[in-house]
Write an enzyme that holds these catalytic residues in place. Structure first.
Site, short mmCIF file in Angstrom:
data_model
loop_
_atom_site.label_atom_id
_atom_site.label_comp_id
_atom_site.label_asym_id
_atom_site.label_seq_id
_atom_site.Cartn_x
_atom_site.Cartn_y
_atom_site.Cartn_z
N ASN A 181 0.87 -1.18 0.00
CA ASN A 181 0.00 0.00 0.00
C ASN A 181 0.90 1.23 0.00
OD1 ASN A 181 -1.79 2.05 0.52
ND2 ASN A 181 -2.35 1.36 2.57
N TRP A 182 0.97 1.87 -1.14
CA TRP A 182 1.88 3.03 -1.27
C TRP A 182 1.33 4.27 -0.59
CZ3 TRP A 182 4.64 3.28 -6.75
CH2 TRP A 182 5.51 2.17 -6.84
N HIS B 218 -9.30 1.12 5.20
CA HIS B 218 -8.01 1.32 5.88
C HIS B 218 -8.22 2.26 7.06
CE1 HIS B 218 -3.90 2.47 6.71
NE2 HIS B 218 -3.52 1.39 6.05
N GLU C 262 -4.76 -4.95 10.72
CA GLU C 262 -3.76 -3.92 10.91
C GLU C 262 -4.01 -3.19 12.22
OE1 GLU C 262 -1.99 -2.79 6.79
OE2 GLU C 262 -3.62 -1.41 7.25
N GLY D 180 3.10 2.28 10.83
CA GLY D 180 4.06 3.36 10.69
C GLY D 180 4.81 3.70 11.97
N GLY E 69 3.09 -1.07 4.18
CA GLY E 69 3.09 0.35 3.83
C GLY E 69 4.48 0.81 3.45
N GLY E 70 5.16 1.44 4.39
CA GLY E 70 6.46 2.07 4.13
C GLY E 70 7.46 1.18 3.42
P1 13P Z 1 3.42 0.42 7.54
O1 13P Z 1 3.92 -0.88 6.93
O2 13P Z 1 4.10 1.63 7.01
O3 13P Z 1 3.40 0.33 9.05
O4 13P Z 1 1.89 0.59 7.08
C1 13P Z 1 1.02 -0.49 7.21
C2 13P Z 1 -0.23 -0.16 6.51
O5 13P Z 1 -1.00 0.68 6.93
C3 13P Z 1 -0.52 -0.85 5.24
O6 13P Z 1 -1.82 -0.62 4.81
#
Ligand code: 13P
Length: 254
Positions: free
Chosen positions: A12-13, A96, A166, A172, A233-234
């Protein structure tokens, strides 16, 4: 019992990435060209069309990050499921926690979006997760149960539904639940799916973990029962980080 769920590495960018970042997709497509796992990248909407062209013929697929439940109309700034499909998306993330928080999305909004996605033939990646306060109050499983019954459409199947657990406090932050905590929630989700949809659907729906998944912790997380992959995410923003995570999932797939 033999489990037929194909593992899924999803990126997920979020609100990151421009045309210059499509090279990441090219690298991932080349590195994982015979992957035994599914790989889904959800770039920002303006990149969908070009991203879909870049990954054509590779194991990578492209998804949106949100959709509107209506087919068309006066909804400035929103994107319909038909537009996503037209741009080459085969999936869409809905619910999300950043959408639930930033845009006040509630469970029934998420369910309406997921319904629209499924009706269009897109796979809905429905996100669930508790806040830190909810976890500390020992309410995690109640929150997950409520989000599941409120957000997941009745017409869900193993093909059109993916669930991403999540925990909001892990997104994050670099904080990750223990493997026991992840296993507890994933086992709970599987049990609730079975109660509502029966054993066949429950066995076939992929349940991803998301929240600070990195190359260093991926293998440990993928070894947890009922974890069928990750929503990242990141660490999905560069091939340097995402490729080892995909490789860890490929190793877990055996
Ligand atoms: P991170 O991997 O940056 O913690 O984000 C997770 C996320 O929200 C993916 O949808």
């Amino acid at each position: 019992m033999h489990i037929m769920r194909r593992k899924l590495a999803a990126g997920n960018w979020k609100m990151n990435g421009t045309h210059a970042d499509l090279g990441t997709l090219r690298t991932l497509a080349e590195t994982h060209d015979t992957s035994p796992v599914d790989i889904l990248i959800c770039p920002p909407a303006p990149l969908l069309d070009r991203a879909a062209q870049v990954v054509e013929g590779s194991p990578l697929t492209i998804g949106g990050q949100d959709c509107h439940p209506a087919a068309s109309g006066a909804h400035t700034g929103d994107i319909s499921v038909a537009m996503l499909a037209d741009a080459g998306a085969t999936a869409v993330i809905v619910g999300h926690s950043e959408r639930r928080t930033d845009h006040n999305e509630r469970n029934d909004d998420v369910r309406a979006k997921a319904n629209a996605a499924m009706a269009e033939g897109l796979m809905a990646v429905i996100c669930l997760g508790e806040s830190l306060a909810e976890r500390e109050a020992s309410n995690t499983l109640d929150i997950i149960a409520g989000q599941m019954s409120g957000s997941i459409p009745d017409l869900s199947t193993g093909e059109n539904l993916v669930i991403a657990y999540e925990p909001i406090w892990a997104i994050g932050t670099g904080k990750v639940p223990t493997t026991d905590q992840i296993g507890e929630v994933h086992g709970f989700i599987r049990t609730r799916l079975e109660r509502r949809f029966g054993a066949g659907v429950a066995r076939s729906v992929r349940v991803l973990y998301g929240g600070s998944v990195k190359p260093a912790n991926a293998a440990e997380i993928f070894a947890v029962p009922h974890v069928d992959g990750a929503l990242v995410g990141g660490a999905s923003l560069t091939a340097e980080d995402f490729s080892p995570i995909i490789a860890a999932l490929e190793a877990a797939a055996g």
